[in-house]
Design an enzyme around this catalytic site. Sequence first.
Site, PDB file in Angstrom:
ATOM      1  N   LYS A 199       8.822 -29.855-122.715  1.00  0.00           N
ATOM      2  CA  LYS A 199       7.402 -30.189-122.607  1.00  0.00           C
ATOM      3  C   LYS A 199       7.167 -31.683-122.869  1.00  0.00           C
ATOM      4  O   LYS A 199       6.207 -32.263-122.378  1.00  0.00           O
ATOM      5  CB  LYS A 199       6.576 -29.372-123.598  1.00  0.00           C
ATOM      6  CG  LYS A 199       6.698 -27.857-123.481  1.00  0.00           C
ATOM      7  CD  LYS A 199       5.796 -27.284-122.422  1.00  0.00           C
ATOM      8  CE  LYS A 199       5.687 -25.772-122.460  1.00  0.00           C
ATOM      9  NZ  LYS A 199       6.946 -25.044-122.258  1.00  0.00           N
TER      10      LYS A 199
HETATM   11  C1  LIG Z   1       7.426 -24.018-121.603  1.00  0.00           C
HETATM   12  C2  LIG Z   1       8.856 -23.669-121.665  1.00  0.00           C
HETATM   13  C3  LIG Z   1       9.513 -22.978-120.626  1.00  0.00           C
HETATM   14  C4  LIG Z   1       8.786 -22.441-119.397  1.00  0.00           C
HETATM   15  O1  LIG Z   1       8.344 -23.440-118.530  1.00  0.00           O
HETATM   16  P1  LIG Z   1       7.205 -23.102-117.450  1.00  0.00           P
HETATM   17  O2  LIG Z   1       6.886 -24.405-116.839  1.00  0.00           O
HETATM   18  O3  LIG Z   1       6.048 -22.531-118.237  1.00  0.00           O
HETATM   19  O4  LIG Z   1       7.768 -22.130-116.497  1.00  0.00           O
HETATM   20  C5  LIG Z   1      10.865 -22.728-120.750  1.00  0.00           C
HETATM   21  N1  LIG Z   1      11.552 -23.110-121.844  1.00  0.00           N
HETATM   22  C6  LIG Z   1      10.962 -23.781-122.861  1.00  0.00           C
HETATM   23  C7  LIG Z   1      11.773 -24.146-124.047  1.00  0.00           C
HETATM   24  C8  LIG Z   1       9.603 -24.096-122.813  1.00  0.00           C
HETATM   25  O5  LIG Z   1       9.024 -24.747-123.837  1.00  0.00           O
END
Ligand SMILES: *Cc1c(COP(=O)(O)O)cnc(C)c1O
Length: 462
Positions: A112
């Site tokens: 993120k």
């Molecule tokens: C948010 C997140 C995901 C999923 O990503 P999306 O864009 O919501 O599909 C996968 N792994 C981690 C560690 C995340 O924080």
Amino acid sequence: MRFISTRGQAPAVGFTDAVLGGLAPDGGLYVPERWPSFSKERIAGFAAMPYPQVAAEVLGAFAGDEIAPEDMLAMCEEAYASFSHKAVVPMVQIGPQTFIAELFHGPSLAFKDVAMQILARLYDHLLGRQGRKQTILCATSGDTGGAAVEAFRGAKNVKVVAIFPEGRISEVQRRFMTTAEEPNIACVAVKGTFDDCQAILKAAFQDLALRQAVDLAAVNSINFARIAAQAVYYFTTAAALGAPTRAANYVVPSGNFGDAYAGYVAMQMGLPIRKLVVATNSNDILARAFATGRYARGAVQATLSPAMDIQSASNFERLYFEAVKREPEETRRAFEAFANTGIIDIPPGALSTMQAVFTGVAISEDETVRAMVATLNETGELIDPHTAVGVAALAHVPLDGPTVVLSTAHAAKFPEDVGKATGVTPALPRGTASLASRKERFDRLPGEAETIKAYVRAFAEG
Ligand SMILES: *Cc1c(COP(=O)(O)O)cnc(C)c1O
């Protein structure tokens, strides 16, 4: 560059309004009116460019003349200077043709950060130009809050209130939020569940008086700037593996479908990709949709990969819109009905369009654990449970050519589960090691919308 709503009932807006606005007023999601694209030569050239420069080119293609190229580059350089690896998104090889792209070298150790770090700079820049101040309210079950706090702390034109369910997130996740010292950050432990937090968030956004008084904003993954920022590492990793001459496959651990959709965006911009494999845990709405054509919400189950415990993937609406040949009426009908029924039957033509690019795979908890163990045994790499879902998916799909698994979190973010699975407890990397001893600062409030709303107002106006 203009942005239109997937539901066709909202006016087209520029980049600034699409970024600061989040959701379109008709309930749809913003998508670019036309896809900007890069020539083969330009894509090949990305192999020799520093990451922030590629980011500035990709984001600049969407921002158009609303952000000066030198400002965009300066923001990207600052954003990615917060990463602890010089390559920003380095790759590690785990098999003859298989690579892991490490998206977790940002300050909160989750992917993120890649989007949030640049989003925070964009917000401060765009708001500053308008002489405007916003308050971001986010509810987090895990990684988003920490990434938002890390990105926005010290921002001049943005205050952040992060609410989380008390006792229901890990200590590492909590500390990434609660140890920021900057006065523009407030954290609240709410007595209740994550669903209670979501309901409070919704109530706050529905309160028009509050929304206007504090210029309330959200930074969830429906924001197109976050998607654009995530398209960048598809370009850098693909170019490193020989694109556009040689096309790679991508395996993407998925929840809200932002990350995998960003790969589709890179394709629309001219990047050749063979297959995008959407790997889910037992919350398999996406895997079922691509396999059967029925997109149907289920009950959320708690798994080892909590950031993917999602049963309605917001960004799927953007793919649907493309797959029905950009028919806003059809998109609106389908997603308005979905809000009530929890089901969309994807028209056959649209389904085959999706299947030409995407394959969905659902991975069990057992397979997740086995992938962590096997990866450690075969390569010495310790991977986190989200990445393990991606690695486990490799066994389910035949893929030709180089394949990149996106690694979305550092193993040290889940020390108990990784330790239990592999017998090795991952240590926090340099730079975050002091997390455990930093002073925490947060308030505790009951899970009542009115109380939280009053808190947000007082913090924003204080
Ligand atoms: C948010 C997140 C995901 C999923 O990503 P999306 O864009 O919501 O599909 C996968 N792994 C981690 C560690 C995340 O924080």
